[in-house]
Enzyme design. Structure first.
Site, PDB file in Angstrom:
ATOM      1  N   MET A 275       0.865   1.888  12.078  1.00 51.01           N
ATOM      2  CA  MET A 275       1.535   1.971  10.781  1.00 51.01           C
ATOM      3  C   MET A 275       1.478   0.667   9.996  1.00 51.01           C
ATOM      4  O   MET A 275       1.964   0.607   8.869  1.00 51.01           O
ATOM      5  CB  MET A 275       3.002   2.367  10.982  1.00 51.01           C
ATOM      6  CG  MET A 275       3.199   3.759  11.547  1.00 51.01           C
ATOM      7  SD  MET A 275       2.578   5.058  10.452  1.00 51.01           S
ATOM      8  CE  MET A 275       3.606   4.813   9.013  1.00 51.01           C
ATOM      9  N   ARG A 276       0.903  -0.389  10.580  1.00 50.25           N
ATOM     10  CA  ARG A 276       0.904  -1.672   9.875  1.00 50.25           C
ATOM     11  C   ARG A 276       0.139  -1.570   8.557  1.00 50.25           C
ATOM     12  O   ARG A 276       0.501  -2.188   7.560  1.00 50.25           O
ATOM     13  CB  ARG A 276       0.323  -2.767  10.758  1.00 50.25           C
ATOM     14  CG  ARG A 276       0.364  -4.148  10.109  1.00 50.25           C
ATOM     15  CD  ARG A 276      -0.094  -5.247  11.037  1.00 50.25           C
ATOM     16  NE  ARG A 276       0.937  -5.585  12.011  1.00 50.25           N
ATOM     17  CZ  ARG A 276       0.778  -5.502  13.329  1.00 50.25           C
ATOM     18  NH1 ARG A 276      -0.366  -5.088  13.828  1.00 50.25           N
ATOM     19  NH2 ARG A 276       1.749  -5.832  14.149  1.00 50.25           N
ATOM     20  N   ALA A 277      -0.935  -0.782   8.534  1.00 51.74           N
ATOM     21  CA  ALA A 277      -1.733  -0.656   7.309  1.00 51.74           C
ATOM     22  C   ALA A 277      -0.904  -0.073   6.173  1.00 51.74           C
ATOM     23  O   ALA A 277      -0.998  -0.520   5.021  1.00 51.74           O
ATOM     24  CB  ALA A 277      -2.958   0.212   7.572  1.00 51.74           C
TER      25      ALA A 277
END
Length: 664
Positions: A275-277
């Site tokens: 989910m970092r993107a």
């Protein structure tokens, strides 16, 4: 070199690079920038110039950790701080050298004083110096893995922790992280790529007018740095004011549900991990809106955020070219467009969110690197009489090949080595500064002398001679030198495809284990160094992919060329041990006594104790066993292409070790 930096607004072109840096200046929460590109493309110049644009800081007087007087760090090692006493200074740009030690990065505890006096004597490192400023790592891909891990952990947590033998110090470490690298010198691991918020590909312009302007400005700055900077002072001041205004506006920017859906749909469409993107895209799009002077995130902000935040997160292995399919991106954004993105054109300064800083002078031409350029390319046309190159078969997971014994080379993941990090195997007297204390050995050395030293209390009376440094064993990276037979006997398309697939698999393994690689090929009447030793395995893969075949088999020439490569590399990097992987069916043709000459060349490696493996490419119902004979002359082991995948290769390292001992 002049102490006056080149003005940021005087950098010609490189719009994406300048924009990514400015967005991080507006919102450090974006997570930093990784700048990838060929040498001589103003990467370092732009980063160093950015520090002059950052607003000045208020810091607590005499605080080595640059605490904000408005909200000082309650755990600051120099605290607690008295209210009111502060000074104003420019934001710092701190450079982390590639060869820096862990103590230089995170700081050092005086273990001797901590044990003898119970005093936390802490000398801050570069992370403390960079707090509330810029931390710049040139050639970040060459930085040791454990330093990169410490660096990115601090960047993610906003704090640095130093712990030694039960003594710990924590201090704030929030900074704008910028790394630059040349992909030809090796790649970063995918896990580390993901920790950089944005990435930018840069390349030199191919437009003559723009190149002329680059040279003109560079010469003008070198001739009169102060005068050149003065001519750009107004543009610099304007960008500095715009950064301040965007920072103030940032908290008021609205990221609507429509923009969030576009962000989530884009990350899902491009199959990025985790989910970092999504989070980075959201922060980047918000910063883009603030930079444009708007309080609403538009579809154009989401698109620009995707182009900056996603390319490096799509790489599945080092041979994948970074980049995005822009048609697919536009289709996804259109499919998930909503009312939140149907706002009128903005009236704020700067217009669209994707525009870079104001810049005077000719800026024509597109300087952004295309994903398909400079990342391996298409196979080169083969010469007359050659068979054209064939594509490699699908790579597979190989077993570990390692060099026997214990080395002392650069940190990696292949062979056993004495390293600064790893399991503790013993103790010794420190040479220079003590870095890894062996507590038990130190106490054991000091214990017999306590009565003579007049010990009267519970504390231990220590002397410098009592201290013991822990010796540790970890893993090192090696030089894996591939010697590939490209002769006519290997030229059958299905066979050569399998051979290339095997070498590609070993290259992937070398990338994961942080090795250097080299490629020697032999065919016709001679051998060539297709790729000198390098950390860039994708460069080796590109040379392998375009390798033509045909002609006789000058095996001796290939081995002698490889021997020369190793001799030169020992002078450059004597601590790095080599593993020679010969990929051949073992045939030797051409010239007088080719088989005997190949045997003599092979025995040179055995005499020097060079670890080697022969990948036997012979096929068919009748096998001559020539590769096995070559392995015997090399003092190594032979393995077939099928065995390279199989569990039976587990005994290969033992065989290499036993043969090496017999040769010695």
């Amino acid at each position: 070199m002049s102490s006056t930096p080149f003005p940021f607004t005087a950098v010609v072109g490189q719009d994406d690079l300048r924009l990514a840096l400015l967005l991080n200046a507006v919102s450090p929460a974006v997570g930093g920038v990784l700048v990838r590109g060929e040498k001589g493309t103003a990467k370092s110049t732009a980063v160093r110039a950015l520090s002059a644009l950052l607003p000045a800081l208020d810091v607590v007087c005499d605080c080595r950790f640059s605490c904000d007087p408005g909200s000082p760090d309650p755990g600051c090692p120099d605290g607690p701080h008295e209210p009111g006493a502060f000074e104003t200074r420019p934001a710092r740009m701190v450079e982390l050298p590639v060869g820096a030690s862990e103590d230089r990065l995170v700081g050092a505890l005086d273990i001797e004083r901590a044990l003898a006096e119970g005093v936390k004597a802490f000398e801050p490192g570069l992370l403390a110096d960079a707090h509330r400023g810029i931390l710049y790592v040139d050639e970040v891909n060459l930085l040791h893995d454990h330093l990169v891990d410490l660096l990115l952990d601090a960047a993610a947590m906003g704090a640095s922790y130093v712990e030694r033998e039960g003594v710990s110090v924590r201090h704030a470490a929030r900074f704008l992280l910028v790394g630059t690298m040349n992909p030809e010198e090796g790649e970063l691991r995918p896990q580390l790529l993901d920790r950089f918020g944005l990435t930018v590909e840069v390349a030199a312009s191919r437009e003559p007018d723009q190149r002329v302007e680059v040279v003109r400005r560079r010469l003008a700055h070198d001739d009169d740095p102060a005068g050149f900077a003065a001519r750009w002072a107004d543009e610099e001041a304007a960008v500095r004011a715009r950064i301040v205004a965007a920072r103030k506006l940032l908290g008021s920017v609205r990221l609507g549900d429509g923009a969030l859906r576009q962000i989530a749909a884009t990350c899902a469409a491009f199959e990025v991990d985790g989910m970092r993107a999504d989070i980075v895209m959201a922060r980047t799009a918000t910063a883009l809106a603030a930079w444009a002077g708007r309080t609403e995130v538009l579809a154009e902000d989401v698109r620009q955020a995707a182009l900056l935040a996603l390319p490096h997160r799509r790489r599945r292995n080092p041979f994948d070219a970074p980049g995005l399919d822009e048609d697919k991106l536009d289709q996804t954004l259109e499919e998930f467009s909503g009312s939140d993105d149907e706002d009128p054109e903005p009236d704020g300064p700067g217009g669209g969110g994707g525009q870079p800083a104001p810049d005077a002078g000719p800026q024509g031409g597109d300087t952004g690197a295309r994903p398909e350029e400079g990342e391996g390319g298409e196979p080169q046309a083969s010469g007359a009489g050659e068979q054209s190159a064939v594509r490699a078969a699908e790579p597979f997971r190989t077993k570990v090949l390692s060099v026997p014994g214990i080395g002392a080379g650069a940190a990696g993941r292949r062979s056993r080595a004495r390293t600064e990090h790893g399991r503790t195997t013993g103790a010794r007297r420190p040479r220079g500064t003590l870095t890894k204390l062996h507590l038990a050995a130190t106490v054991q050395a000091a214990a017999p002398h306590q009565r003579a030293r007049g010990r009267s209390g519970p504390g231990l009376v220590l002397r410098r001679d009592d201290l013991r440094q822990a010796t540790r064993e970890g893993r090192e990276g090696n030089l894996v030198l591939f010697v590939v037979d490209a002769s006519g006997s290997m030229a059958a398309r299905q066979r050569m495809s399998a051979v290339k697939g095997a070498v590609l698999s070993l290259l992937l393994d070398a990338y994961q284990r942080r090795d250097k690689v080299g490629l020697v090929t032999f065919r016709g009447t001679a051998a060539d160094v297709a790729l000198p030793p390098t950390s860039s395995v994708d460069a080796a893969a590109a040379r392998l992919e375009s390798l033509p075949t045909g002609g006789r088999t000058p095996l001796a020439a290939g081995l002698l060329k490889a021997h020369d490569v190793l001799r030169v590399e020992r002078l450059r990097d004597p601590a790095r041990r080599a593993l020679v992987v010969v990929v051949t069916d073992g045939r030797a043709t051409g010239g007088p006594e080719p088989v005997a000459l190949a045997g003599r060349a092979a025995r040179l490696f055995a005499a020097e104790g060079v670890a080697s493996v022969v990948v036997d490419c012979e096929s068919g119902p009748v096998r001559l066993g020539l590769a096995g004979q070559l392995a015997g002359d090399l003092g190594g082991a032979a393995v077939t292409l099928d065995e390279l995948r199989a569990d039976s290769i587990a005994g290969l390292v033992k065989d290499v070790h036993s043969r090496s001992r017999r040769a010695a």
